[in-house]
Design a protein around this motif. Structure first.
Motif, PDB file in Angstrom:
ATOM      1  N   GLU A  82     -11.913  16.801  -3.401  1.00 51.67           N
ATOM      2  CA  GLU A  82     -12.022  18.199  -3.828  1.00 51.67           C
ATOM      3  C   GLU A  82     -11.453  18.364  -5.235  1.00 51.67           C
ATOM      4  O   GLU A  82     -11.966  19.149  -6.041  1.00 51.67           O
ATOM      5  N   GLU A  83     -10.391  17.620  -5.531  1.00 53.93           N
ATOM      6  CA  GLU A  83      -9.827  17.643  -6.880  1.00 53.93           C
ATOM      7  C   GLU A  83     -10.796  17.014  -7.879  1.00 53.93           C
ATOM      8  O   GLU A  83     -10.907  17.466  -9.021  1.00 53.93           O
ATOM      9  N   VAL A  84     -11.490  15.963  -7.444  1.00 55.02           N
ATOM     10  CA  VAL A  84     -12.456  15.304  -8.332  1.00 55.02           C
ATOM     11  C   VAL A  84     -13.610  16.251  -8.659  1.00 55.02           C
ATOM     12  O   VAL A  84     -14.097  16.285  -9.797  1.00 55.02           O
ATOM     13  N   VAL A  85     -14.031  17.042  -7.675  1.00 51.73           N
ATOM     14  CA  VAL A  85     -15.120  17.997  -7.900  1.00 51.73           C
ATOM     15  C   VAL A  85     -14.753  18.992  -9.004  1.00 51.73           C
ATOM     16  O   VAL A  85     -15.605  19.379  -9.815  1.00 51.73           O
ATOM     17  N   ALA A 123      -8.098   8.805 -11.233  1.00 51.51           N
ATOM     18  CA  ALA A 123      -6.910   8.556 -10.421  1.00 51.51           C
ATOM     19  C   ALA A 123      -7.037   9.222  -9.054  1.00 51.51           C
ATOM     20  O   ALA A 123      -6.583   8.677  -8.038  1.00 51.51           O
ATOM     21  N   TRP A 124      -7.667  10.393  -9.000  1.00 51.69           N
ATOM     22  CA  TRP A 124      -7.903  11.056  -7.708  1.00 51.69           C
ATOM     23  C   TRP A 124      -8.868  10.237  -6.858  1.00 51.69           C
ATOM     24  O   TRP A 124      -8.713  10.144  -5.638  1.00 51.69           O
ATOM     25  N   VAL A 125      -9.872   9.646  -7.507  1.00 52.29           N
ATOM     26  CA  VAL A 125     -10.796   8.773  -6.770  1.00 52.29           C
ATOM     27  C   VAL A 125     -10.048   7.578  -6.198  1.00 52.29           C
ATOM     28  O   VAL A 125     -10.263   7.172  -5.049  1.00 52.29           O
ATOM     29  N   GLU A 126      -9.150   7.013  -7.001  1.00 56.82           N
ATOM     30  CA  GLU A 126      -8.358   5.878  -6.534  1.00 56.82           C
ATOM     31  C   GLU A 126      -7.460   6.276  -5.364  1.00 56.82           C
ATOM     32  O   GLU A 126      -7.308   5.528  -4.397  1.00 56.82           O
ATOM     33  N   MET A 127      -6.876   7.476  -5.448  1.00 60.86           N
ATOM     34  CA  MET A 127      -6.048   7.954  -4.346  1.00 60.86           C
ATOM     35  C   MET A 127      -6.893   8.166  -3.094  1.00 60.86           C
ATOM     36  O   MET A 127      -6.452   7.874  -1.971  1.00 60.86           O
ATOM     37  N   ALA A 128      -8.115   8.652  -3.268  1.00 64.26           N
ATOM     38  CA  ALA A 128      -9.012   8.844  -2.121  1.00 64.26           C
ATOM     39  C   ALA A 128      -9.303   7.503  -1.444  1.00 64.26           C
ATOM     40  O   ALA A 128      -9.309   7.409  -0.210  1.00 64.26           O
ATOM     41  N   ASP A 179       0.799  -1.222   0.000  1.00 63.72           N
ATOM     42  CA  ASP A 179       0.000   0.000   0.000  1.00 63.72           C
ATOM     43  C   ASP A 179       0.831   1.270   0.000  1.00 63.72           C
ATOM     44  O   ASP A 179       0.496   2.244  -0.692  1.00 63.72           O
ATOM     45  N   ILE A 180       1.893   1.305   0.787  1.00 64.78           N
ATOM     46  CA  ILE A 180       2.696   2.526   0.874  1.00 64.78           C
ATOM     47  C   ILE A 180       3.387   2.810  -0.459  1.00 64.78           C
ATOM     48  O   ILE A 180       3.351   3.938  -0.978  1.00 64.78           O
ATOM     49  N   GLU A 181       4.007   1.767  -1.042  1.00 59.65           N
ATOM     50  CA  GLU A 181       4.671   1.944  -2.332  1.00 59.65           C
ATOM     51  C   GLU A 181       3.675   2.301  -3.425  1.00 59.65           C
ATOM     52  O   GLU A 181       3.964   3.127  -4.301  1.00 59.65           O
ATOM     53  N   ALA A 182       2.482   1.691  -3.355  1.00 52.38           N
ATOM     54  CA  ALA A 182       1.449   1.978  -4.358  1.00 52.38           C
ATOM     55  C   ALA A 182       1.000   3.431  -4.256  1.00 52.38           C
ATOM     56  O   ALA A 182       0.807   4.104  -5.277  1.00 52.38           O
ATOM     57  N   ARG A 183       0.851   3.909  -3.036  1.00 54.14           N
ATOM     58  CA  ARG A 183       0.425   5.302  -2.849  1.00 54.14           C
ATOM     59  C   ARG A 183       1.481   6.265  -3.377  1.00 54.14           C
ATOM     60  O   ARG A 183       1.147   7.279  -4.014  1.00 54.14           O
ATOM     61  N   GLU A 184       2.751   5.967  -3.154  1.00 55.41           N
ATOM     62  CA  GLU A 184       3.829   6.808  -3.668  1.00 55.41           C
ATOM     63  C   GLU A 184       3.836   6.817  -5.193  1.00 55.41           C
ATOM     64  O   GLU A 184       4.035   7.862  -5.824  1.00 55.41           O
ATOM     65  N   CYS A 185       3.588   5.646  -5.783  1.00 60.42           N
ATOM     66  CA  CYS A 185       3.554   5.541  -7.241  1.00 60.42           C
ATOM     67  C   CYS A 185       2.380   6.338  -7.811  1.00 60.42           C
ATOM     68  O   CYS A 185       2.525   7.058  -8.804  1.00 60.42           O
ATOM     69  N   LEU A 186       1.227   6.217  -7.178  1.00 63.06           N
ATOM     70  CA  LEU A 186       0.052   6.956  -7.640  1.00 63.06           C
ATOM     71  C   LEU A 186       0.258   8.455  -7.474  1.00 63.06           C
ATOM     72  O   LEU A 186      -0.192   9.256  -8.299  1.00 63.06           O
ATOM     73  N   ASN A 187       0.945   8.832  -6.419  1.00 59.32           N
ATOM     74  CA  ASN A 187       1.245  10.246  -6.203  1.00 59.32           C
ATOM     75  C   ASN A 187       2.148  10.776  -7.323  1.00 59.32           C
ATOM     76  O   ASN A 187       1.942  11.895  -7.822  1.00 59.32           O
ATOM     77  N   ASP A 188       3.134   9.976  -7.736  1.00 55.86           N
ATOM     78  CA  ASP A 188       4.003  10.368  -8.853  1.00 55.86           C
ATOM     79  C   ASP A 188       3.177  10.559 -10.125  1.00 55.86           C
ATOM     80  O   ASP A 188       3.424  11.489 -10.907  1.00 55.86           O
ATOM     81  N   TYR A 189       2.215   9.662 -10.315  1.00 56.10           N
ATOM     82  CA  TYR A 189       1.354   9.756 -11.504  1.00 56.10           C
ATOM     83  C   TYR A 189       0.533  11.043 -11.465  1.00 56.10           C
ATOM     84  O   TYR A 189       0.421  11.765 -12.462  1.00 56.10           O
ATOM     85  N   LEU A 190      -0.047  11.356 -10.302  1.00 53.61           N
ATOM     86  CA  LEU A 190      -0.913  12.520 -10.177  1.00 53.61           C
ATOM     87  C   LEU A 190      -0.142  13.830 -10.293  1.00 53.61           C
ATOM     88  O   LEU A 190      -0.707  14.846 -10.718  1.00 53.61           O
ATOM     89  N   GLU A 191       1.127  13.822  -9.913  1.00 56.21           N
ATOM     90  CA  GLU A 191       1.933  15.033 -10.066  1.00 56.21           C
ATOM     91  C   GLU A 191       2.049  15.447 -11.534  1.00 56.21           C
ATOM     92  O   GLU A 191       2.202  16.624 -11.837  1.00 56.21           O
ATOM     93  N   GLN A 192       1.935  14.483 -12.421  1.00 59.54           N
ATOM     94  CA  GLN A 192       2.057  14.759 -13.851  1.00 59.54           C
ATOM     95  C   GLN A 192       0.722  14.694 -14.583  1.00 59.54           C
ATOM     96  O   GLN A 192       0.635  15.095 -15.745  1.00 59.54           O
ATOM     97  N   ASN A 193      -0.298  14.184 -13.911  1.00 59.06           N
ATOM     98  CA  ASN A 193      -1.621  14.035 -14.543  1.00 59.06           C
ATOM     99  C   ASN A 193      -2.699  14.483 -13.558  1.00 59.06           C
ATOM    100  O   ASN A 193      -3.589  13.711 -13.193  1.00 59.06           O
ATOM    101  N   GLY A 194      -2.611  15.726 -13.129  1.00 56.28           N
ATOM    102  CA  GLY A 194      -3.508  16.236 -12.092  1.00 56.28           C
ATOM    103  C   GLY A 194      -4.966  16.343 -12.490  1.00 56.28           C
ATOM    104  O   GLY A 194      -5.828  16.522 -11.633  1.00 56.28           O
ATOM    105  N   SER A 195      -5.253  16.231 -13.781  1.00 54.71           N
ATOM    106  CA  SER A 195      -6.646  16.340 -14.227  1.00 54.71           C
ATOM    107  C   SER A 195      -7.334  14.993 -14.378  1.00 54.71           C
ATOM    108  O   SER A 195      -8.475  14.922 -14.850  1.00 54.71           O
ATOM    109  N   ASP A 196      -6.655  13.911 -13.987  1.00 54.84           N
ATOM    110  CA  ASP A 196      -7.230  12.567 -14.100  1.00 54.84           C
ATOM    111  C   ASP A 196      -8.143  12.312 -12.900  1.00 54.84           C
ATOM    112  O   ASP A 196      -7.692  11.930 -11.818  1.00 54.84           O
ATOM    113  N   ALA A 197      -9.427  12.513 -13.103  1.00 59.46           N
ATOM    114  CA  ALA A 197     -10.392  12.402 -12.003  1.00 59.46           C
ATOM    115  C   ALA A 197     -10.431  11.010 -11.397  1.00 59.46           C
ATOM    116  O   ALA A 197     -10.509  10.854 -10.172  1.00 59.46           O
TER     117      ALA A 197
END
Length: 326
Positions: free
Chosen positions: A203-206, A181-186, A161-179
């Motif tokens: 809030e980002e998804v909204v 992915a934000w739901v998955e991070m939530a 889980d921790i490594e997955a969250r870090e990986c998803l965070n890296d993805y979102l830093e470059q793809n902040g408009s991917d709704a």
């Protein structure tokens, strides 16, 4: 996303426009299949362009094209579709044979071949070997979206889980408009008890999906869970917005009643402990308190009406009536 056969975040957005577009594309596909004059390649291109999940159709139309004299770029595109469709259909041998054809055409160091090889390794359960390939891709290009998505999907499957969250965070830093992915991070934040982090994600998804009632309800519920005067105010705003978009939404009605009741309970507790002497920003605005009472009464009244004539009518009336006495 925990299953290797599911698509990773970013391949689709759960928004009304995207769902409508996909539905239209599927209808167009059915018309194309009925039209005998339509070339199989045109149908395959339609499926690929619109990211439709139709593995059976891809295999039926694509397999005869493996030996045809297509342009190199067209042939590679068809072979890639066949491999992915074969993996979805658990035709591992077929995927391997087609992968060999791609290797012969592009070489073992090409990005396309390595991407497809990693997918085949995932399907075979060889996650560590697939991760090696994705990490190599990311060392060459940190913005490789496909590699980030698949790496995250593998880490989730392995319950890292921790490594997955870090990986998803890296993805979102470059793809902040991917709704999505934000739901998955939530969801990841919620699994780890990080409610404030989940709130930030929604809030980002909204921002991406302001008309999505489920998102407003989820945000309202999170604010109630976190608690506090300001959060209760934010919660009721999101529940009210949901009801504005979908009148009669039971989930939002219950949420509104909960948020307003928590607000009034907090006010009563605060005033009891302070003797009602708080001033300035800590004071309770009388007009706001009156608005909260009206909103609660509105929610209770409409919930009782919603359950009238059902087997739950008596129980809900008893519960909500006692709640509305505050």
């Amino acid at each position: 996303y925990t299953s290797r056969n599911q698509q990773p975040p970013g391949l689709y957005h759960n928004t009304y426009s995207t769902m409508a577009s996909t539905t239209a594309a599927k209808m167009d596909l059915q018309e194309m299949l009925k039209d005998s004059s339509k070339a199989p390649l045109a149908i395959l291109e339609h499926i690929d362009d619109h990211k439709l999940h139709e593995p059976a159709i891809v295999l039926k139309l694509g397999l005869p094209l493996r030996k045809s004299k297509l342009a190199p770029s067209q042939l590679l595109s068809v072979l890639e579709q066949i491999i992915i469709a074969a993996l979805h259909q658990k035709e591992i041998q077929l995927a391997g044979e087609t992968l060999s054809q791609v290797k012969a055409s592009t070489g073992s160091t090409s990005l396309r071949y390595r991407k497809l090889l990693a997918l085949c390794l995932e399907s075979a359960g060889e996650f560590e070997e697939a991760l090696v390939i994705y990490n190599d891709m990311l060392s060459e290009n940190k913005a490789n979206v496909h590699a980030l998505k698949r790496k995250y999907s593998i880490l989730r499957t392995q319950l890292k889980d921790i490594e997955a969250r870090e990986c998803l965070n890296d993805y979102l830093e470059q793809n902040g408009s991917d709704a999505q992915a934000w739901v998955e991070m939530a969801k990841t934040c919620l699994e780890q008890g990080d409610y404030k982090g989940a709130t930030f994600c929604y809030e980002e998804v909204v921002l991406c999906s302001p008309m999505d009632t489920d998102v407003h309800c989820s945000l309202g519920e999170l604010y109630v869970t976190i608690g506090g005067k300001e959060n209760y105010i934010l919660a009721r705003k999101h529940f009210a917005q949901c009801l504005e978009l979908e009148k009669g939404c039971i989930r939002a009605m219950f949420g509104l009643v909960s948020a307003t009741e928590c607000y009034l309970d907090l006010m009563a507790s605060d005033q009891s402990s302070s003797g009602g002497k708080k001033k300035g920003k800590d004071a309770w605005d009388e007009q706001d308190v009156e608005l909260v009472r009206d909103l609660k009464a509105y929610g209770v009244e409409n919930l009782i009406k919603s359950y009238t004539g059902t087997s739950m009518s008596g129980l809900m009336t008893t519960i909500l009536s006692s709640s509305g006495d505050q």
